[in-house]
Design a protein around this motif. Structure first.
Motif, mmCIF file in Angstrom:
data_model
loop_
_atom_site.group_PDB
_atom_site.id
_atom_site.type_symbol
_atom_site.label_atom_id
_atom_site.label_comp_id
_atom_site.label_asym_id
_atom_site.label_seq_id
_atom_site.Cartn_x
_atom_site.Cartn_y
_atom_site.Cartn_z
ATOM 1 N N ALA A 55 25.486 -53.858 13.981
ATOM 2 C CA ALA A 55 24.283 -53.194 14.462
ATOM 3 C C ALA A 55 24.327 -53.109 15.983
ATOM 4 N N LEU A 56 23.835 -51.993 16.483
ATOM 5 C CA LEU A 56 23.682 -51.808 17.919
ATOM 6 C C LEU A 56 22.354 -52.440 18.310
ATOM 7 N N LEU A 57 22.384 -53.357 19.262
ATOM 8 C CA LEU A 57 21.172 -54.068 19.661
ATOM 9 C C LEU A 57 20.592 -53.411 20.918
ATOM 10 N N LEU A 58 19.422 -52.793 20.792
ATOM 11 C CA LEU A 58 18.797 -52.104 21.908
ATOM 12 C C LEU A 58 18.009 -53.072 22.778
ATOM 13 N N ALA A 59 17.679 -52.642 23.981
ATOM 14 C CA ALA A 59 16.964 -53.497 24.940
ATOM 15 C C ALA A 59 15.598 -53.925 24.420
ATOM 16 N N ASN A 60 14.976 -53.103 23.567
ATOM 17 C CA ASN A 60 13.659 -53.450 23.025
ATOM 18 C C ASN A 60 13.766 -54.291 21.749
ATOM 19 N N ALA A 61 14.946 -54.868 21.492
ATOM 20 C CA ALA A 61 15.251 -55.734 20.350
ATOM 21 C C ALA A 61 15.372 -54.976 19.034
ATOM 22 N N GLU A 62 15.323 -53.657 19.081
ATOM 23 C CA GLU A 62 15.529 -52.860 17.870
ATOM 24 C C GLU A 62 17.007 -52.863 17.511
ATOM 25 N N ARG A 63 17.288 -52.916 16.218
ATOM 26 C CA ARG A 63 18.663 -52.901 15.722
ATOM 27 C C ARG A 63 18.946 -51.550 15.069
ATOM 28 N N VAL A 64 20.001 -50.897 15.521
ATOM 29 C CA VAL A 64 20.432 -49.636 14.929
ATOM 30 C C VAL A 64 21.651 -49.959 14.070
ATOM 31 N N PRO A 65 21.506 -49.900 12.737
ATOM 32 C CA PRO A 65 22.623 -50.295 11.865
ATOM 33 C C PRO A 65 23.760 -49.278 11.890
ATOM 34 N N PHE A 66 24.974 -49.797 11.790
ATOM 35 C CA PHE A 66 26.176 -48.986 11.669
ATOM 36 C C PHE A 66 26.844 -49.351 10.354
ATOM 37 N N SER A 67 27.640 -48.475 9.874
ATOM 38 C CA SER A 67 28.395 -48.715 8.654
ATOM 39 C C SER A 67 29.336 -49.899 8.844
ATOM 40 N N PRO A 68 29.621 -50.662 7.796
ATOM 41 C CA PRO A 68 30.620 -51.732 7.913
ATOM 42 C C PRO A 68 31.997 -51.192 8.300
ATOM 43 N N ALA A 69 32.213 -49.893 8.099
ATOM 44 C CA ALA A 69 33.490 -49.274 8.463
ATOM 45 C C ALA A 69 33.508 -48.804 9.919
ATOM 46 N N ALA A 70 32.451 -49.091 10.678
ATOM 47 C CA ALA A 70 32.387 -48.659 12.081
ATOM 48 C C ALA A 70 33.379 -49.446 12.926
ATOM 49 N N ARG A 71 34.053 -48.748 13.805
ATOM 50 C CA ARG A 71 35.015 -49.349 14.728
ATOM 51 C C ARG A 71 34.690 -48.876 16.131
ATOM 52 N N LEU A 72 34.988 -49.693 17.104
ATOM 53 C CA LEU A 72 34.674 -49.398 18.502
ATOM 54 C C LEU A 72 35.951 -49.451 19.326
ATOM 55 N N ILE A 73 36.189 -48.401 20.097
ATOM 56 C CA ILE A 73 37.324 -48.366 21.005
ATOM 57 C C ILE A 73 36.775 -48.149 22.413
ATOM 58 N N LEU A 74 37.163 -49.025 23.325
ATOM 59 C CA LEU A 74 36.798 -48.876 24.734
ATOM 60 C C LEU A 74 38.064 -48.554 25.514
ATOM 61 N N GLU A 75 38.084 -47.418 26.156
ATOM 62 C CA GLU A 75 39.201 -47.075 27.022
ATOM 63 C C GLU A 75 38.698 -47.242 28.444
ATOM 64 N N ALA A 76 39.225 -48.239 29.127
ATOM 65 C CA ALA A 76 38.694 -48.595 30.439
ATOM 66 C C ALA A 76 39.809 -48.722 31.470
ATOM 67 N N PRO A 77 39.538 -48.287 32.698
ATOM 68 C CA PRO A 77 40.540 -48.436 33.750
ATOM 69 C C PRO A 77 40.711 -49.892 34.180
ATOM 70 N N SER A 78 39.676 -50.706 33.984
ATOM 71 C CA SER A 78 39.761 -52.134 34.304
ATOM 72 C C SER A 78 38.631 -52.862 33.588
ATOM 73 N N LEU A 79 38.753 -54.184 33.557
ATOM 74 C CA LEU A 79 37.689 -55.012 32.972
ATOM 75 C C LEU A 79 36.981 -55.820 34.055
ATOM 76 N N ARG A 80 37.051 -55.339 35.267
ATOM 77 C CA ARG A 80 36.505 -56.053 36.412
ATOM 78 C C ARG A 80 35.041 -56.441 36.228
ATOM 79 N N HIS A 81 34.235 -55.561 35.653
ATOM 80 C CA HIS A 81 32.805 -55.837 35.536
ATOM 81 C C HIS A 81 32.383 -56.241 34.125
ATOM 82 N N ALA A 82 33.350 -56.398 33.242
ATOM 83 C CA ALA A 82 33.018 -56.839 31.885
ATOM 84 C C ALA A 82 32.752 -58.343 31.892
ATOM 85 N N THR A 83 31.809 -58.759 31.071
ATOM 86 C CA THR A 83 31.546 -60.190 30.976
ATOM 87 C C THR A 83 32.657 -60.834 30.144
#
Length: 127
Positions: A37-65
């Protein structure tokens, strides 16, 4: 960003430098036990399919936690053909019979470039 459905899977592709403001809410998609589920700032959850996949293409991870960086697998590819080095390392670690490994190498080296050409021709970049 774009959502692409293929073979029953839903792919969310994000391109750009990760920022905790938008990356941290995606934690629910990156954590297997969080129910996809995508967790929104107002605490609402937007459900995704169990088959959902996420790809991040980033030039760097400098600001990632650290928590965000630790939730996924990282793959650093410096140039367009560096995938060959990644495949080579993977094949070197294979424990099957050497003939099988060489067959696998030949198949990968034959088909991956063709697949990449197909992707470049058939898929549209969403800006």
């Amino acid at each position: 960003e774009a959502a692409v459905r293929q073979g029953g899977q839903q792919w969310l592709v994000l391109d750009g430098a990760p920022d905790p403001a938008w990356l941290d809410p995606l934690a629910g998609l990156m954590d297997e036990g969080a129910g996809n589920a995508l967790l929104l700032a107002n605490a609402e959850r937007v459900p995704f399919s169990p088959a959902a996949r996420l790809i991040l293409e980033a030039p760097s991870l400098r600001h990632a936690t650290p928590a965000s960086a630790a939730r996924g697998a990282l793959l650093f590819i410096e140039d367009a053909n560096q995938w060959e080095s990644v495949v080579g390392c993977w094949l070197e670690r294979r424990t099957e019979h050497p003939t099988r490994v060489e067959t696998l190498r030949a198949l990968v080296m034959h088909y991956v470039p063709l697949i990449l050409i197909h992707i470049r021709r058939e898929f549209k970049q969403v800006v």
